[in-house]
Structure formats: structure tokens, C-alpha cells
Write an enzyme that holds these catalytic residues in place. Structure first.
Site, PDB file in Angstrom:
ATOM      1  N   LYS A 329       0.862  -1.188   0.000  1.00  0.00           N
ATOM      2  CA  LYS A 329       0.000   0.000   0.000  1.00  0.00           C
ATOM      3  C   LYS A 329       0.895   1.234   0.000  1.00  0.00           C
ATOM      4  O   LYS A 329       1.665   1.442   0.936  1.00  0.00           O
ATOM      5  CB  LYS A 329      -0.909   0.013   1.227  1.00  0.00           C
ATOM      6  CG  LYS A 329      -2.007  -1.023   1.200  1.00  0.00           C
ATOM      7  CD  LYS A 329      -3.017  -0.787   2.315  1.00  0.00           C
ATOM      8  CE  LYS A 329      -4.193  -1.750   2.220  1.00  0.00           C
ATOM      9  NZ  LYS A 329      -5.219  -1.465   3.258  1.00  0.00           N
ATOM     10  N   ASP A 348      -6.165   5.292   2.273  1.00  0.00           N
ATOM     11  CA  ASP A 348      -5.502   4.495   3.314  1.00  0.00           C
ATOM     12  C   ASP A 348      -4.188   5.149   3.731  1.00  0.00           C
ATOM     13  O   ASP A 348      -3.466   5.712   2.903  1.00  0.00           O
ATOM     14  CB  ASP A 348      -5.216   3.082   2.803  1.00  0.00           C
ATOM     15  CG  ASP A 348      -6.470   2.228   2.768  1.00  0.00           C
ATOM     16  OD1 ASP A 348      -7.531   2.722   3.191  1.00  0.00           O
ATOM     17  OD2 ASP A 348      -6.390   1.073   2.308  1.00  0.00           O
ATOM     18  N   LEU A 432      -1.097 -13.769   3.084  1.00  0.00           N
ATOM     19  CA  LEU A 432      -1.421 -15.103   3.590  1.00  0.00           C
ATOM     20  C   LEU A 432      -1.449 -16.111   2.445  1.00  0.00           C
ATOM     21  O   LEU A 432      -1.892 -15.789   1.335  1.00  0.00           O
ATOM     22  CB  LEU A 432      -2.769 -15.081   4.305  1.00  0.00           C
ATOM     23  CG  LEU A 432      -2.847 -14.175   5.549  1.00  0.00           C
ATOM     24  CD1 LEU A 432      -4.250 -14.162   6.110  1.00  0.00           C
ATOM     25  CD2 LEU A 432      -1.854 -14.623   6.609  1.00  0.00           C
ATOM     26  N   ASP A 493     -13.892   2.152   9.918  1.00  0.00           N
ATOM     27  CA  ASP A 493     -14.263   1.706   8.572  1.00  0.00           C
ATOM     28  C   ASP A 493     -14.333   0.186   8.462  1.00  0.00           C
ATOM     29  O   ASP A 493     -14.180  -0.364   7.385  1.00  0.00           O
ATOM     30  CB  ASP A 493     -13.230   2.243   7.562  1.00  0.00           C
ATOM     31  CG  ASP A 493     -13.670   2.068   6.115  1.00  0.00           C
ATOM     32  OD1 ASP A 493     -14.860   2.237   5.830  1.00  0.00           O
ATOM     33  OD2 ASP A 493     -12.812   1.743   5.273  1.00  0.00           O
ATOM     34  N   ASP A 511      -6.850  -5.050   6.829  1.00  0.00           N
ATOM     35  CA  ASP A 511      -7.218  -3.757   6.248  1.00  0.00           C
ATOM     36  C   ASP A 511      -7.459  -2.713   7.352  1.00  0.00           C
ATOM     37  O   ASP A 511      -8.586  -2.420   7.726  1.00  0.00           O
ATOM     38  CB  ASP A 511      -8.458  -3.890   5.364  1.00  0.00           C
ATOM     39  CG  ASP A 511      -8.647  -2.674   4.451  1.00  0.00           C
ATOM     40  OD1 ASP A 511      -7.799  -1.767   4.493  1.00  0.00           O
ATOM     41  OD2 ASP A 511      -9.642  -2.627   3.709  1.00  0.00           O
TER      42      ASP A 511
END
Length: 601
Positions: A329, A348, A432, A493, A511
Site C-alpha cells: 500500500k 488508506d 497469507l 471503517d 485492512d
């Protein structure tokens, strides 16, 4: 008709005690005479009879012969029944029912006039149709104006009886109006002992009647928690000695594992996956190879970079030489930037993902995949990007920096992320393996994401009772653990949660990018599962108490100092962490005081 006669008799019998005026008597009969569909039919017959008398009166005055095909009484009956079905007359509250009845009567008279114009006076059908179209829009305009007028009258009637605050009460209250956030020189005191400007309360009541007068669960719960915070015992400011806490000793082992470097031929990524089980992604004290795994995520050579297509924001997949993948990210904001707006505003925050990982370990929730800060240089990005990603990359003509916008729901060329000094910073999240199957579920305390529309839990303080009927007690305790974690990091969120099916549906905290947006604002409604259910796991509560008095941020800084940097968070954010921890203490204390049994599970 029988129902109306019964209402008339009832009204006559109680006229002395109720002291009705003629208008009030008509209103009373009209409202109570159509609370069921059977009663509506009776009222319709009364209206039909009344309209038939009006028609005969005008026929006699105008010397018009009586028509034999259809009468005004029959027309009015059909109109009344149709309108009662369309607008759900029987299901409306008394005030709204009275408004609909007035418009129904107005429409009856209007259509009777059109009927007389077409069939009696000889007017054309086209002319009558044009009149109907014009009248339709005029009626709708009048209907909306009448509705607004009635709402304003109701608001004034609700505000007038409220007590005016005295100067002494205002000085003791010493706060701002919760609606306009301005100081109060005068105020109204509501029945629930809250202070508002009279004009603000009037406007709010007019616009959103249920919000203030009928009790807003989130607002008043937040006020109660803040009151509990102001009276919180000073013991919550005193740190616990390490020698007296198993939790702190466990965290010291975790710090040692973060520092430990393992040399030798070992597949660190495979070892990291192997320890994952129903208790989390790793033991509470970490693993001996945790520090080495973090270092490997920061330094492994990237052989391929491509777009992660799922989601609303730009995310990349980085593949290492051993085929291990990580989710990347990018950095959109400076660490010092404050995100204004709603709790889920903005893109984000890469540093939020990193800090959330370390905080999850401190809180005893090892359910966040390992996250590290990773820096990509522009050469590496160009050499490893696949064809699809390269199509979304370009060189900025002004800065000469590499920009990429990728593919996602909101991705567009006009809004790219660009390198700074040919470096792209971001969060690299351990991906993962494919054999760990994640299943998504809607969070019961999710938001509507629609402006001015609140979810049921935001208005219903007993919402937890309905959740209990759909989820096990252990799952509800999971939701409360998650709310504690999300409140501390400022993440409002989490509309979905992921479970690992082969690990007994253990919830993972994936997240966390919408965290650490505004260090000056605490969204207490994130704690709704805690303050509405008023239960918490004993081990969670004991762990929270072990990190009081500044211990929390001291441990976090010690962790960041090993592999990252303290500057990932600014000083206001560190202060916010300690402040939010005390708000959680205050919430639990509040629940303990109002509960007649133990809230610790």
C-alpha cells in the site's frame, strides 16, 4: 359509518372532561375514525354522504337537473379509498394522518369541481386534463409547504416547554452547544439534562426530529462516557511495575523476539505460516524468528510487481525470489497530515497499517498479518512491473518522477501516486498463503456510508439485544475486542470482518488503513459494541490495565525503534493513543457501575 357514530357518542359522553372545541372535535373524529381499514370504509361513507348533499345543494341553487349516471358522492368515496391505500392512512401517526385527511378532502372538492366542469357545464375533456396536470403540481407544492409548516409548529411546541438555563447553570456546565459548537450565553435544558442553544435545538428538531428529542444512542452514550472519564480514578494514571504483571513480562519476551536475528538455512516465511492457528497468526509473545522475518520482508529482492485488482484504492503485489508475495500500500500522505471529515474519510494511511500490527501485539490480538515499511526505487519499479501495471505508469513532465495509478474502483490517471526523489514508500503486508481460506461477513455494527442516514445501532441503545439473537456470546466478545482495537487506532471503517474457516472461524484484523487520520478527534461510537453490550473479556481488561500510565506508548516506541522509526507517528498521535486508552477505561467503569452483575467474561 357505525365506527364514526360510535366516535361521536364517545366524544359526546366525554365532552365535559375533554373540553373540545368544534375544530378539535372534527379533528378527533377524523383521526380516530380511520385507524383501521374497516373504519376508513365507514369514514368514506360519511364523506360520500356529505359530498352528495353538497352536490344536491348546488344543483338546486343552479337549477340543474339531477344526473343519473354517477354522483359526486360515489366519486368522493372512490378517491378517499384510493388515497388511503396509496398513503397508508391507517399506519400513519395521528398528526400525519390529520394532514393526509385534509389533503384528501381538498382533492375530493377539487375533483368534484372538475367533474361538474366536464359533465355538467359541458367543458372539453382536454381542457379538464390540462387543469388536472396543473393542479397536480400545485397540490404537490402546497402539500410540501403544508408539511414544512406543520413540522415547524411541532418543533416550536416541543421547545417552548423546556427550561431555560440560568447563568449559574451555564457557568457550571462550562461547555459548548453540541450542535453548533459555539459558547452558550443562553440555553434550553432538555429532559435528559443536556444543554443546547434554543435556535439550534429548534432548527435541529425541525430538520431531524428523532435526533435530539427522542434520544440519540451514540451521542448520549458518548456524553455519558466523557462524564465517566472526568470522574475516572487516578489509579489509571499510575503505571504497573513489570514485576507485578505477567502481561508486561510477556511483552518483554516479545521485544526480545523482535530484536533476535536468526542465522542459518531456514525458510522464515514457511515458519511464520506454520505457527498460525485458531489463537491468532502467532503466539502472544511472538516467535524467535519474528524479527528476522520482518527484516526479510524489508530487504528481499523483488522479481515481479503487479496490480492487486480487488478494492477501491491502488494496491500492488510484490513477489520475492522465493515466490512469497506481499501486498504493498503506497504512501499518500505525510505522517503529520490531519485527515478532516468523517471517520472513514481519505485514502488508506500506510503508517496506520504498520502501527496497527504492533498495537495488535501489545493488546494481545495477534490477528494482524506482519506489516513493514518498504521503499521501492523507481528503477526497481520499472524493471519488475508487469505489462498491465506499466500501462498505468508514466513520467511526470514537471517533476520527472515516476507516477502510477493502477487499476481499482477509484483509480484514475488524474490521481496517481508518484515517487519522491525516485523513491516510493509504502506498507508491505505479509500475504497469507492460498491454503488459508478467508471468508468475509458483514459487521453488525457497520455504518450506512450514506450522508445523514444513521445505522440502527446509532439510534437504538438496545441494539446489542438483537445482535445476541444472531451471534454466539464468544463472537460478540470478539466484536468487542475488535472495537477496542479499532477505537485505539481510530479506524471506523470496519464494515466487514474476515474469518479463517480452518482455524475455527477465527477473526483476522485485515485492512487497517483508515486508521490514524485525525489525532485530535476520538470517534467514541466505534466503541458501540462495548458500551451497548457492556461486557468484555477478563483477559482483555487485565491486559488493558497492565499498559496504563504511559506504558502503552513506551512499549510501542520500543518496538518501532527496532525495525522502523518513531517518526511513523507524530506526537499528537502518541498522545491520542494514551487518551483513547483512558476513554476505554472510563467506558468499562461506566458499564460496571450500571450493571448489577459482573461484566467481565
Amino acid at each position: 359509518m357505525t365506527r364514526v357514530l360510535i366516535q361521536v357518542l364517545d366524544l359526546t359522553a366525554n365532552m365535559e372532561t375533554k373540553k373540545f372545541t368544534l375544530f378539535e372535535a372534527v379533528k378527533y373524529l377524523s383521526i380516530n375514525g380511520c385507524d383501521t381499514f374497516t373504519a376508513v370504509l365507514g369514514m368514506t361513507s360519511f364523506v360520500s354522504y356529505f359530498c352528495d348533499l353538497i352536490e344536491k345543494f348546488f344543483q338546486r341553487v343552479l337549477l340543474i337537473n339531477e344526473l343519473e349516471d354517477i354522483t359526486c358522492g360515489e366519486i368522493s368515496a372512490m378517491i378517499c379509498i384510493i388515497r388511503s391505500i396509496i398513503y397508508g392512512l391507517t399506519g400513519l401517526n395521528p398528526e400525519n394522518r390529520w394532514i393526509e385527511l385534509q389533503f384528501c378532502f381538498f382533492n375530493v372538492l377539487l375533483l368534484i369541481n372538475i367533474y361538474e366542469y366536464v359533465f355538467v357545464s359541458g367543458g372539453g375533456v382536454i381542457q379538464a386534463f390540462m387543469i388536472c396536470v396543473e393542479v397536480y403540481f400545485e397540490v404537490n407544492t402546497a402539500r410540501e409547504g403544508w408539511r414544512i409548516f406543520i413540522q415547524r409548529r411541532r418543533a416550536v411546541k416541543k421547545i417552548e416547554p423546556l427550561t431555560d438555563a440560568t447563568i449559574i447553570q451555564l457557568s457550571e456546565f462550562n461547555d459548548v452547544c453540541a450542535i453548533c459548537y459555539q459558547k452558550m450565553k443562553s440555553a434550553k435544558i432538555t429532559k435528559c439534562n443536556h444543554y443546547f442553544h434554543s435556535r439550534c435545538l429548534l432548527k435541529w428538531t425541525y430538520l431531524q426530529t428523532p435526533a435530539v428529542i427522542k434520544y440519540n444512542a451514540t451521542y448520549f452514550a458518548s456524553q455519558n462516557i466523557l462524564n465517566s472519564l472526568s470522574n475516572l480514578d487516578k489509579e489509571y494514571d499510575v503505571p504497573v511495575p513489570t514485576s507485578q504483571s505477567n502481561v508486561l513480562r510477556e511483552l518483554n519476551i516479545l521485544l526480545s523476539n523482535l530484536k533476535l536475528k536468526i542465522n542459518g538455512d531456514i525458510d522464515l516465511f514457511a515458519a511464520t505460516i506454520k505457527v498460525m492457528n485458531q489463537n491468532g497468526l502467532m503466539p502472544l509473545y511472538g516467535t524467535p524468528y519474528l524479527g528476522s522475518t520482518i527484516n526479510l520482508l524489508k530487504t528481499s529482492k523483488i522479481i515481479k510487481t503487479y496490480n492487486a485488482f480487488k478494492g477501491t484504492q491502488l494496491k500492488l503485489i510484490l513477489m520475492f525470489e522465493n515466490k512469497q508475495e506481499v501486498l504493498f500500500k503506497p504512501k499518500w500522505y505525510l505522517e503529520s497530515e490531519v485527515i478532516e471529515g468523517s471517520v472513514y474519510a481519505g485514502k488508506d494511511r500506510y503508517n496506520g497499517e504498520i502501527i496497527a500490527f504492533y498495537i495488535s501485539l501489545i493488546l494481545g490480538f495477534p490477528r494482524v498479518p506482519i506489516v513493514v515499511k518498504r521503499i521501492l526505487d523507481s528503477t526497481e519499479l520499472h524493471e519488475t512491473a508487469n505489462f498491465g501495471l506499466k500501462k498505468t505508469m508514466y513520467i511526470n513532465s514537471t517533476t520527472k518522477e515516476t507516477c502510477v495509478y493502477g487499476k481499482c474502483y477509484y483509480c484514475k490517471r488524474e490521481d496517481p501516486v508518484c515517487t519522491k526523489s525516485e523513491r516510493l514508500e509504502g506498507a508491505a503486508i505479509f500475504h497469507l498463503p492460498s491454503n488459508i481460506k478467508l471468508k468475509q461477513h458483514l459487521h453488525p455494527w457497520r455504518r450506512t456510508y450514506i450522508e445523514n442516514k444513521r445505522a440502527r445501532w446509532e439510534d437504538d441503545n438496545n441494539y446489542c439485544d438483537s445482535v445476541k439473537s444472531n451471534y454466539s456470546s464468544e463472537r460478540i466478545l470478539d466484536f468487542i475486542d475488535i472495537s477496542v482495537f479499532d477505537f485505539i487506532i481510530g479506524n471506523g471503517d470496519r464494515h466487514r470482518y474476515e474469518v479463517v474457516e480452518q482455524f475455527n472461524n477465527t477473526i483476522l484484523l485485515i485492512d487497517n488503513g483508515k486508521s490514524f487520520g485525525n489525532p485530535y478527534k476520538d470517534h467514541i461510537d466505534i466503541l458501540a459494541p462495548l458500551y451497548q453490550c457492556c461486557i468484555i473479556r477478563l483477559k482483555t481488561w487485565e491486559r488493558l490495565k497492565s499498559i496504563k500510565g504511559g506504558t502503552f506508548t513506551n512499549i510501542l516506541q520500543s518496538m518501532l525503534d527496532i525495525h522502523e522509526t518513531l517518526s511513523l507517528l507524530t506526537l499528537p498521535h502518541y498522545r491520542a493513543l494514551e487518551r483513547r486508552l483512558k476513554i476505554i477505561y472510563a467506558t468499562v467503569v461506566m458499564c460496571q457501575k450500571k450493571s448489577d452483575r459482573s461484566i467481565l467474561k
